[in-house]
Design an enzyme around this catalytic site. Structure first.
Site, mmCIF file in Angstrom:
data_model
loop_
_atom_site.group_PDB
_atom_site.id
_atom_site.type_symbol
_atom_site.label_atom_id
_atom_site.label_comp_id
_atom_site.label_asym_id
_atom_site.label_seq_id
_atom_site.Cartn_x
_atom_site.Cartn_y
_atom_site.Cartn_z
ATOM 1 N N CYS A 113 27.905 47.820 25.135
ATOM 2 C CA CYS A 113 29.086 48.502 24.571
ATOM 3 C C CYS A 113 29.255 48.235 23.081
ATOM 4 C CB CYS A 113 30.342 48.077 25.313
ATOM 5 S SG CYS A 113 30.227 48.327 27.075
ATOM 6 N N HIS A 252 36.327 49.329 21.099
ATOM 7 C CA HIS A 252 35.577 49.796 22.268
ATOM 8 C C HIS A 252 36.575 50.087 23.385
ATOM 9 C CE1 HIS A 252 32.949 50.387 25.495
ATOM 10 N NE2 HIS A 252 33.227 49.247 26.101
ATOM 11 N N ASN A 282 35.020 54.248 30.125
ATOM 12 C CA ASN A 282 34.124 53.415 29.317
ATOM 13 C C ASN A 282 32.735 54.065 29.281
ATOM 14 O OD1 ASN A 282 32.467 51.410 28.283
ATOM 15 N ND2 ASN A 282 33.235 49.784 29.624
HETATM 16 O O1 UT7 Z 1 32.616 47.306 28.514
HETATM 17 C C1 UT7 Z 1 32.752 45.976 28.132
HETATM 18 C C2 UT7 Z 1 32.836 45.037 29.224
HETATM 19 N N1 UT7 Z 1 33.751 45.408 30.255
HETATM 20 C C3 UT7 Z 1 34.941 44.814 30.323
HETATM 21 O O2 UT7 Z 1 35.294 44.074 29.429
HETATM 22 C C4 UT7 Z 1 35.773 45.049 31.536
HETATM 23 C C5 UT7 Z 1 36.715 43.918 31.713
HETATM 24 N N2 UT7 Z 1 37.459 43.917 32.957
HETATM 25 C C6 UT7 Z 1 38.408 44.812 33.297
HETATM 26 O O3 UT7 Z 1 38.641 45.786 32.602
HETATM 27 C C7 UT7 Z 1 39.222 44.536 34.527
HETATM 28 O O4 UT7 Z 1 38.957 43.227 34.977
HETATM 29 C C8 UT7 Z 1 38.986 45.551 35.693
HETATM 30 C C9 UT7 Z 1 39.598 46.883 35.348
HETATM 31 C C10 UT7 Z 1 37.515 45.697 35.940
HETATM 32 C C11 UT7 Z 1 39.658 45.060 36.960
HETATM 33 O O5 UT7 Z 1 41.035 44.856 36.743
HETATM 34 P P1 UT7 Z 1 41.746 43.512 37.215
HETATM 35 O O6 UT7 Z 1 43.173 43.634 36.865
HETATM 36 O O7 UT7 Z 1 40.975 42.377 36.588
HETATM 37 O O8 UT7 Z 1 41.569 43.575 38.768
HETATM 38 P P2 UT7 Z 1 40.832 42.539 39.741
HETATM 39 O O9 UT7 Z 1 39.352 42.674 39.566
HETATM 40 O O10 UT7 Z 1 41.442 41.207 39.551
HETATM 41 O O11 UT7 Z 1 41.249 43.117 41.137
HETATM 42 C C12 UT7 Z 1 42.596 43.104 41.549
HETATM 43 C C13 UT7 Z 1 42.676 43.759 42.898
HETATM 44 C C14 UT7 Z 1 41.648 43.230 43.904
HETATM 45 O O12 UT7 Z 1 42.277 43.203 45.178
HETATM 46 P P3 UT7 Z 1 42.802 41.827 45.780
HETATM 47 O O13 UT7 Z 1 41.615 40.943 45.849
HETATM 48 O O14 UT7 Z 1 43.841 41.343 44.793
HETATM 49 O O15 UT7 Z 1 43.361 42.230 47.089
HETATM 50 C C15 UT7 Z 1 40.576 44.291 43.903
HETATM 51 O O16 UT7 Z 1 39.885 44.355 45.122
HETATM 52 O O17 UT7 Z 1 42.412 45.173 42.771
HETATM 53 C C16 UT7 Z 1 41.389 45.552 43.699
HETATM 54 N N3 UT7 Z 1 40.639 46.637 43.107
HETATM 55 C C17 UT7 Z 1 40.970 47.926 43.271
HETATM 56 N N4 UT7 Z 1 41.983 48.508 43.935
HETATM 57 C C18 UT7 Z 1 42.065 49.854 43.865
HETATM 58 C C19 UT7 Z 1 39.527 46.551 42.342
HETATM 59 N N5 UT7 Z 1 39.143 47.799 41.987
HETATM 60 C C20 UT7 Z 1 40.032 48.649 42.543
HETATM 61 C C21 UT7 Z 1 40.165 50.056 42.536
HETATM 62 N N6 UT7 Z 1 41.195 50.599 43.203
HETATM 63 N N7 UT7 Z 1 39.322 50.845 41.861
#
Ligand code: UT7
Length: 325
Positions: A113, A252, A282
């Site tokens: 990225c 980004h 992204n």
């Molecule tokens: O491009 C450069 C590098 N990329 C990045 O820097 C990305 C960085 N990370 C992020 O943007 C975020 O961490 C994400 C958008 C990927 C995820 O968001 P988050 O707030 O960190 O969510 P999480 O991974 O902590 O997941 C929270 C909950 C989980 O459920 P439980 O375990 O709390 O029950 C996931 O299973 O959300 C769930 N979840 C979803 N639910 C609905 C994960 N993906 C989804 C989804 N829809 N698509």
């Protein structure tokens, strides 16, 4: 160092739009979750027969037209991509052939990225040394080909597209300062594990879905905020500028919450941030390239403005660039 700037910008986005509601039919997700956690509402998806180079060529043609330059006057083509058409030859050489840029030296770089800013800084060095005059830099990605469409934690995040810029000596303004950083110890946080020399393609790698993006989003989130704030700070300090003097901050576009958290650390007014993540998600190296193109074409960036490009990606790699437009 002579003044070097961006003299033309271009972009290409595939026509097909995939909305969050479309994704609700594919995986267990919701528009509400995706919008509140990421800021993404829709993304573009390339056609099956549309490869990364096809998008790169269209963005490059637009940038050349904008710069009023013919392909024959390009000395250097750098394509930043993590989703090349194939292992080799490079996307850059495919672009060179298509554009008939006979004189140009062409190669790809892999900086995920952060790729567009890495490409910009590489081009700047070649031009500053006097080796080359006109460079074409491109960020192009078909991330839909690397995404596991059954994994809701990644498939909602990414999209396809390409952006390009022509870099050349300028009489006034141009790149003021740059900053790059890397930390390979975080490489495991975002990767496509198979398909290279470590894990060549096999039935086993396919069965285990190792050709798709694997990401530890939570960990990356925190590092991205820290590194993006640090990169912009360092580049601004080197330029002798503060956040108050920034007219347009082009980060980004991985996650709206990362961008806002980095801006908060920088003490940067949110109305200075350019965001298009809602429309495209992204697109890795293409994100910053397309955001720069759109900010210029929409006159959000005007002559004399101070622009900050600020990026972070897999590797881990990050960087920033301050430009007087
Ligand atoms: O491009 C450069 C590098 N990329 C990045 O820097 C990305 C960085 N990370 C992020 O943007 C975020 O961490 C994400 C958008 C990927 C995820 O968001 P988050 O707030 O960190 O969510 P999480 O991974 O902590 O997941 C929270 C909950 C989980 O459920 P439980 O375990 O709390 O029950 C996931 O299973 O959300 C769930 N979840 C979803 N639910 C609905 C994960 N993906 C989804 C989804 N829809 N698509």
């Amino acid at each position: 160092m002579k003044s070097i700037g961006i003299v033309g910008v271009g972009k290409y986005l595939p026509k097909k739009v995939l909305t969050n509601h479309d994704l609700e039919k594919l995986v267990d997700t919701s528009d509400e979750w995706i919008v509140t956690r990421t800021g993404i509402r829709e993304r573009r998806i390339a056609e099956k027969n549309e490869a990364t180079s096809d998008m790169a060529i269209k963005a490059a043609e637009a940038a050349l037209k904008d710069a009023k330059l013919k392909a024959e006057s390009i000395d250097l083509i750098i394509v930043a991509t993590i989703s090349p058409d194939m292992q080799f030859p490079s996307v850059a050489t495919i672009v060179q052939a298509a554009l008939k840029a006979h004189k140009a030296v062409a190669f790809d770089i892999s900086a995920a990225c952060a790729g567009f800013v890495y490409a910009l800084i590489i081009a700047q060095q070649f031009i500053a040394s006097g080796k080359y005059k006109n460079a074409l830099i491109i960020g192009a990605e078909k991330l839909s080909s690397l995404v596991d469409w059954t994994d809701r934690s990644t498939c909602v995040l990414f999209g396809d597209g390409a952006g390009a810029a022509v870099v050349a000596p300028v009489k006034r303004n141009g790149i003021i300062s740059t900053y790059l950083g890397s930390d390979g110890t975080g490489g495991n946080l975002l990767m496509v594990p198979a398909g290279g020399s470590r894990l060549p393609s096999s039935h086993d790698t396919i069965n285990k879905k190792l050709h798709f993006v694997k990401m530890q989003g939570n960990e990356l989130f925190k590092i991205a905020v820290k590194c993006m704030a640090e990169a912009a700070n360092k580049a601004l300090k080197q330029a002798g500028l503060g956040c108050k003097e920034v007219d347009c901050f082009i980060p980004h576009q991985a996650n709206e919450r990362i961008i806002l958290a980095a801006a908060k650390r920088l003490n940067l007014d949110t109305d200075k941030i350019f965001m298009n993540i809602d429309k495209y998600g992204n697109m890795s190296s293409a994100s910053t390239a397309i955001a720069l193109c759109e900010s210029v074409k929409s006159k959000r960036v005007k002559k004399g403005d101070i622009v900050v490009l600020d990026v972070f990606g897999a590797g881990l790699v990050w960087g920033a660039c301050v430009i007087k437009w």
